[in-house]
Design an enzyme around this catalytic site. Structure first.
Site, PDB file in Angstrom:
ATOM      1  N   ASP A   1     -10.727   2.583  -3.463  1.00 24.49           N
ATOM      2  CA  ASP A   1     -11.168   1.263  -3.023  1.00 24.49           C
ATOM      3  C   ASP A   1     -12.589   0.985  -3.500  1.00 24.49           C
ATOM      4  O   ASP A   1     -13.452   1.865  -3.484  1.00 24.49           O
ATOM      5  CB  ASP A   1     -11.163   1.175  -1.492  1.00 24.49           C
ATOM      6  CG  ASP A   1      -9.762   1.065  -0.916  1.00 24.49           C
ATOM      7  OD1 ASP A   1      -8.783   1.097  -1.680  1.00 24.49           O
ATOM      8  OD2 ASP A   1      -9.661   0.948   0.323  1.00 24.49           O
TER       9      ASP A   1
ATOM     10  N   ASP B   1       0.828  -1.199   0.000  1.00 25.86           N
ATOM     11  CA  ASP B   1       0.000   0.000   0.000  1.00 25.86           C
ATOM     12  C   ASP B   1       0.870   1.260   0.000  1.00 25.86           C
ATOM     13  O   ASP B   1       2.100   1.174   0.138  1.00 25.86           O
ATOM     14  CB  ASP B   1      -0.937  -0.023   1.213  1.00 25.86           C
ATOM     15  CG  ASP B   1      -2.303   0.560   0.905  1.00 25.86           C
ATOM     16  OD1 ASP B   1      -2.411   1.402   0.000  1.00 25.86           O
ATOM     17  OD2 ASP B   1      -3.281   0.164   1.580  1.00 25.86           O
TER      18      ASP B   1
END
Length: 411
Positions: free
Chosen positions: A222, A161
């Protein structure tokens, strides 16, 4: 005509160069498939109150059992991936990442061994910055050590990430460094990046460089368990397809995020749309749902061999939108064997089914059905449409927010 003869070799040369510049770890020759905990299970850490839904080794053991026993592994879903919130709050005395001792008492190595015993592969999560998105220890200043740790545990995929990374230079350097560190371990570890997503607010990503370091990469926000989320991903992809489609191929893929089919937010038609369009986009297929409790319909859709075959087509070309007419979108994806996958998407959210008619000359720059072709419907149900000529038109009935997925094979 001379211009056409010149353009084709040039285009082939560009494609060959992009392939040559792909990350050379021999992995992800087709889009990876598996299961990832994040969208469905988030950062659940209270195992005392909610043991069935907390992020723990028991969740992954149970999911591994189901993936092996109920056809998921055999359908191609081979990666079982841990996302954020698996770590202890601090590193150990030697500076290494460690799993939360209460939620993962056996440790990641034992979990990896169990996952491997089921014929599956284990994925894990870290972050390029000094903390993960949920506030656990990140990999900044520990890239080599963390890569060695993951390899020693038997990890097969790293989702890396981009939270808390500081400057864009540190972000880029971290993604490069971890890619090289993983390769140095000698273990085959698929490298999943979020590099372009964290770049985009400030600068246009250099996808040629990103593909040199990453096996797949996120570009957009997301996914959520909602139609508005699926629609926004598709809209973004169509808007940016000129810059992202050409770079995708064996070894490196655009990642529109998880499949949320089998959860709560999508109607049946919207679930069909996500499955069909993720196949068209040559997307990694990482489910985020509870495979212990999933409907037969959702299981049929997610395990559909014909759709998965399109997603996994060895030619490795990503599909793209070729036209938009009011609420309808027409997408195509070149496949091996002189075939095309074709998706007709109805974005309308009111009323009933509507028909969309298009000429087969639209497809494959006029070559997909020249001089004739067979047409097979894949979704929402399998049906043979027969043989058509190059000058034929197709009329497709599509439900609101639904998609009809076709396979067209030149004869």
């Amino acid at each position: 005509m001379a211009a056409v003869r010149w353009a084709l070799p040039w285009a082939l040369a560009v494609a060959a160069l992009a392939a040559a510049l792909a990350l050379d770890n021999g992995l992800a020759r087709t889009p990876p498939m598996g299961w990832l905990h994040w969208e469905r299970f988030l950062c659940g850490t209270d195992c005392a109150t909610d043991p069935r839904r907390c992020v723990s080794e028991w969740l992954f053991v149970e999911m591994a059992d189901v993936m092996a026993a109920e056809g998921w592994r055999d359908a191609g879903y081979e990666f079982l991936c841990i996302d954020d919130c698996w770590m202890a709050p601090t590193r150990d005395e030697r500076g290494r990442l460690q799993a939360d001792p209460k939620r993962f008492p056996s440790g990641i190595r034992k979990l990896a061994d169990y996952v491997h015993s089921k014929g599956l592969k284990l994925g894990i999560y870290s972050d390029v910055g000094n903390k993960t998105c949920a506030g656990f220890p990140g990999s900044y200043n520990h890239y080599d050590l963390d890569a060695q740790t993951f390899a020693s545990w038997g990890v097969d995929l790293l989702k890396f990430d981009g939270c808390n990374s500081g400057t864009l230079e540190l972000l880029a350097e971290g993604y490069r460094h971890m890619s090289l560190a993983l390769n140095k371990t000698g273990r085959s570890i698929v490298y999943s990046c979020e590099w372009p997503f964290y770049l985009r607010p400030m600068q246009q990503p250099n996808y040629t460089e990103i593909k040199q370091y990453c096996n797949h990469w996120r570009n957009f926000f997301d996914v959520y368990d909602s139609w508005s989320s699926i629609k926004s991903i598709l809209d973004w992809t169509a808007l940016h397809q000129d810059s992202i489609v050409k770079i995708a191929g064996p070894g490196g893929w655009n990642d529109p995020d998880m499949l949320v089919i089998g959860n709560f937010g999508l109607s049946w038609d919207q679930a069909v749309t996500q499955m069909a369009m993720w196949a068209i986009m040559a997307a990694p297929l990482f489910m985020s749902n509870d495979l212990r409790h999933i409907s037969p319909d959702a299981k049929w859709l997610l395990q559909n061999k014909e759709v998965i075959a399109i997603n996994q087509d060895p030619l490795g070309k990503q599909g793209y939108q070729i036209t938009k007419d009011k609420n309808f979108e027409l997408w195509e994806r070149p496949l091996s064997g002189q075939a095309y996958a074709v998706a007709v998407l109805n974005q309308q959210e009111i009323g009933g089914p509507q028909n969309f008619t298009f000429s087969l000359t639209f497809l494959g720059n006029g070559l997909a059905c020249n001089p004739a072709c067979s047409v097979q419907q894949i979704l929402p149900a399998s049906r043979d449409w027969g043989v058509y000529s190059w000058v034929s038109s197709l009329s497709v009935e599509v439900n609101p927010t639904g998609t009809v997925l076709l396979k067209v094979v030149a004869l």
